[in-house]
Write an enzyme that holds these catalytic residues in place. Structure first.
Site, PDB file in Angstrom:
ATOM      1  N   SER A 240      39.690  32.487  55.968  1.00 30.36           N
ATOM      2  CA  SER A 240      40.665  31.777  55.646  1.00 30.36           C
ATOM      3  C   SER A 240      40.319  30.574  54.736  1.00 30.36           C
ATOM      4  O   SER A 240      39.643  30.919  53.740  1.00 30.36           O
ATOM      5  CB  SER A 240      41.457  31.362  56.809  1.00 30.36           C
ATOM      6  OG  SER A 240      42.910  30.852  56.671  1.00 30.36           O
ATOM      7  N   ASP A 458      48.231  40.336  53.898  1.00 28.11           N
ATOM      8  CA  ASP A 458      47.979  39.101  54.510  1.00 28.11           C
ATOM      9  C   ASP A 458      49.184  38.027  54.247  1.00 28.11           C
ATOM     10  O   ASP A 458      49.463  37.753  53.141  1.00 28.11           O
ATOM     11  CB  ASP A 458      46.699  38.652  53.929  1.00 28.11           C
ATOM     12  CG  ASP A 458      46.084  37.522  54.884  1.00 28.11           C
ATOM     13  OD1 ASP A 458      46.925  36.431  55.295  1.00 28.11           O
ATOM     14  OD2 ASP A 458      44.839  37.519  55.042  1.00 28.11           O
ATOM     15  N   HIS A 488      46.303  38.749  59.228  1.00 27.81           N
ATOM     16  CA  HIS A 488      45.369  37.661  58.585  1.00 27.81           C
ATOM     17  C   HIS A 488      44.061  38.074  58.498  1.00 27.81           C
ATOM     18  O   HIS A 488      43.582  37.782  59.668  1.00 27.81           O
ATOM     19  CB  HIS A 488      45.901  36.384  58.954  1.00 27.81           C
ATOM     20  CG  HIS A 488      45.161  35.005  58.261  1.00 27.81           C
ATOM     21  ND1 HIS A 488      45.094  35.229  57.016  1.00 27.81           N
ATOM     22  CD2 HIS A 488      44.742  33.942  58.918  1.00 27.81           C
ATOM     23  CE1 HIS A 488      44.407  33.861  56.684  1.00 27.81           C
ATOM     24  NE2 HIS A 488      44.344  33.062  57.835  1.00 27.81           N
TER      25      HIS A 488
END
Length: 520
Positions: A240, A458, A488
């Site tokens: 991320s 995602d 994610h």
């Protein structure tokens, strides 16, 4: 005013609260782990890097590893974990000046294979505590631990590393009543006043640190870690926001890049408005995938949710105790379930309950996202996240500019667009410290190949950003791996194809073919 956090922790939070929201969750006693200390294996002594301009007191310091204590809302991890602190300059322009402590955690290699070195993790945010997260996720990295010490840290301004705190728990809960999609001049004034008050609180409590919490400085901290841990090159897994941090490191230190994996990739070409549009698009795409999976028409299902949110904007629902489910909290509760497909049943339950006039399930989900415990204590991740992102990004859209873009945002996402549109102006409104750039430079000519992993479903870091990261890292550096999945992040999410490719790269240096696609 929560932003949709780019953090691997939310994928895990979504899974955990799925059981809670439908009334069948398990519990943990948080007791001490009885595991015995792992075999230690060889460890290199820190040595000064001849290319470094830092004093030996920084780049040749010796870490004092010891037992870990409880951190925030998390109990102390088991005895296999060791913690320490690393001294780094507050200001790298003054390397001999004031220092701050960076909190570290590690689990030594199990010794089942020849030790490669340390594998450093950042799980995202910005603002996520690696000291808290790594023990929670460690089971997913058992294979990697055979040849690496697993290491993570709290970046500067986060939790145990001079963590920024901008308001009290009481003030945080009071701010939940602020309408994040203001419809009247009074609501708009309250929205921007709350934003300005938040920044003022950060400045009041953090002082000069607020100007030194950038991603660039965190990347420089990682190079100090590399040297002090005794590694010739940095081996790293960034997830991320951690992909932005990893890309920044590669740009600053291309010759020190070892085996870097970037998963759930932030688009390095986007400014703050571009990120907001990307996330509106990504969450809408994930919501529509959820609606399709439950046999609903995506357009009709989205409009049904829009109507629910409008009703909540006019009249919040009963939630828990004297707390109400507002429009903003409901949207937050919806959001957290989209980080993991395993949480979709919780979304179904929350929406069905809200349609019947009861808001407790969506409120519980929102509390998981906001890291609010039953006693009303909140984590400070959102404080650190905002402080870091507002130090990084120099764009400061005005309220008028945000309003002018609302139609575009609604077109991208009828459910999330308006929130994200207002957020472009509210997030760093009257921020006391200037930003550094429109978008980070991640070009890394001369670096060893970097594995970039993108997931087509995602929600928080849409797939398109992964290809842009691979392109901007440079030819021969960015190597693209695609997973056609949901949620994610990709590694450890159920794809043997992805896991085998990443493990082969990190453990054996085998670089997958650029453009490889994993179907499942």
């Amino acid at each position: 005013m929560p932003r949709f956090v780019r953090s691997a922790a939310l994928a895990a939070a979504g899974v955990l609260v799925a059981g809670l929201a439908v009334g069948c969750g398990g519990s943990s006693d948080g007791g001490e782990d009885d595991a015995k200390p792992a075999p230690t294996g060889p460890e290199q002594e820190p040595r000064p890097d001849p290319s470094s301009t830092l004093p030996a007191t920084i780049n040749a310091q010796k870490l004092d590893w010891g037992g870990c204590k409880a951190s925030g809302q998390d109990p102390a991890p088991g005895s296999e974990w060791q913690c320490s602190t690393l001294k780094v300059p507050l200001d790298y322009a003054k390397p001999d000046g004031e220092t701050i402590d960076i909190a570290l955690i590690r689990a030594r290699s199990t010794g089942k294979g020849e030790r490669i070195g340390s594998l450093l993790f950042n799980f995202g945010g910005p603002g996520g505590s690696g000291v808290s997260m790594l023990p929670s996720f460690a089971d997913s990295y058992d294979t990697l631990r055979e040849r690496y010490d697993l290491v993570s840290f709290d970046p500067r301004g986060v939790a145990g590393s001079a963590g920024v705190r901008c308001r009290s728990d009481k003030e945080t809960q009071a701010a939940e009543s602020v309408d994040l999609t203001p419809d009247t001049p009074a609501e708009e004034a309250a929205y921007f006043k709350d934003a300005a008050d938040f920044g003022a609180g950060c400045e009041r409590n953090a002082g000069k640190l607020l100007g030194h919490v950038s991603t660039v400085e965190a990347a420089r901290d990682m190079d100090v870690m590399r040297q002090v841990l005794g590694d010739e090159k940095l081996h790293y897994m960034g997830i991320s926001y951690g992909t932005e941090l990893g890309g920044t490191y590669a740009h600053l230190f291309p010759k020190k890049v070892g085996r870097l994996t970037l998963d759930a990739v932030v688009d390095p070409s986007a400014d703050s408005v571009g990120h907001a549009k990307n996330q509106a698009r990504g969450f809408q795409r994930a919501l529509e995938n959820y609606l399709k999976s439950s046999g609903q028409d995506p357009k009709a299902g989205s409009q049904k949710i829009v109507r629910l949110l409008k009703r909540l904007d006019a009249e919040p629902l009963p939630g828990s105790g004297d707390r109400k489910l507002t429009q903003s909290l409901a949207l937050t509760g919806i959001t957290v379930t989209l980080y993991s497909r395993q949480s979709w049943p919780a979304l179904t339950h929350g929406l069905e309950q809200a349609e019947k006039g009861e808001g407790s399930a969506l409120l519980q989900l929102a509390d998981a996202y906001n890291e609010r415990d039953p006693s009303g204590r909140y984590s400070t991740q959102s404080h650190s996240q905002r402080s870091i992102s507002c130090r990084d990004g120099k764009a400061r859209p005005t309220p008028a500019q945000a309003k002018a873009q609302l139609a575009d945002f609604r077109e991208i996402s009828p459910v999330f667009g308006e929130f994200m549109g207002w957020d472009t102006a509210g997030w760093c409104h009257e921020w006391p410290v200037a930003g550094l750039h429109d978008s980070p430079d991640v070009s890394a000519p001369g670096a060893d190949p970097i594995l970039v992993v993108g997931n087509t479903g995602d929600p928080a870091t849409p797939y398109e950003g992964a290809q842009k990261m691979a392109d901007e890292l440079g030819k021969g550096v960015g190597t693209m791996l695609t997973w056609k999945g949901e949620g994610h992040g990709a590694y450890g999410s159920g794809s043997d194809c992805v896991d085998d490719a990443v493990d082969g790269y990190l453990l054996n240096g085998k670089v997958p073919q650029d453009g490889k696609v994993c179907e499942s």
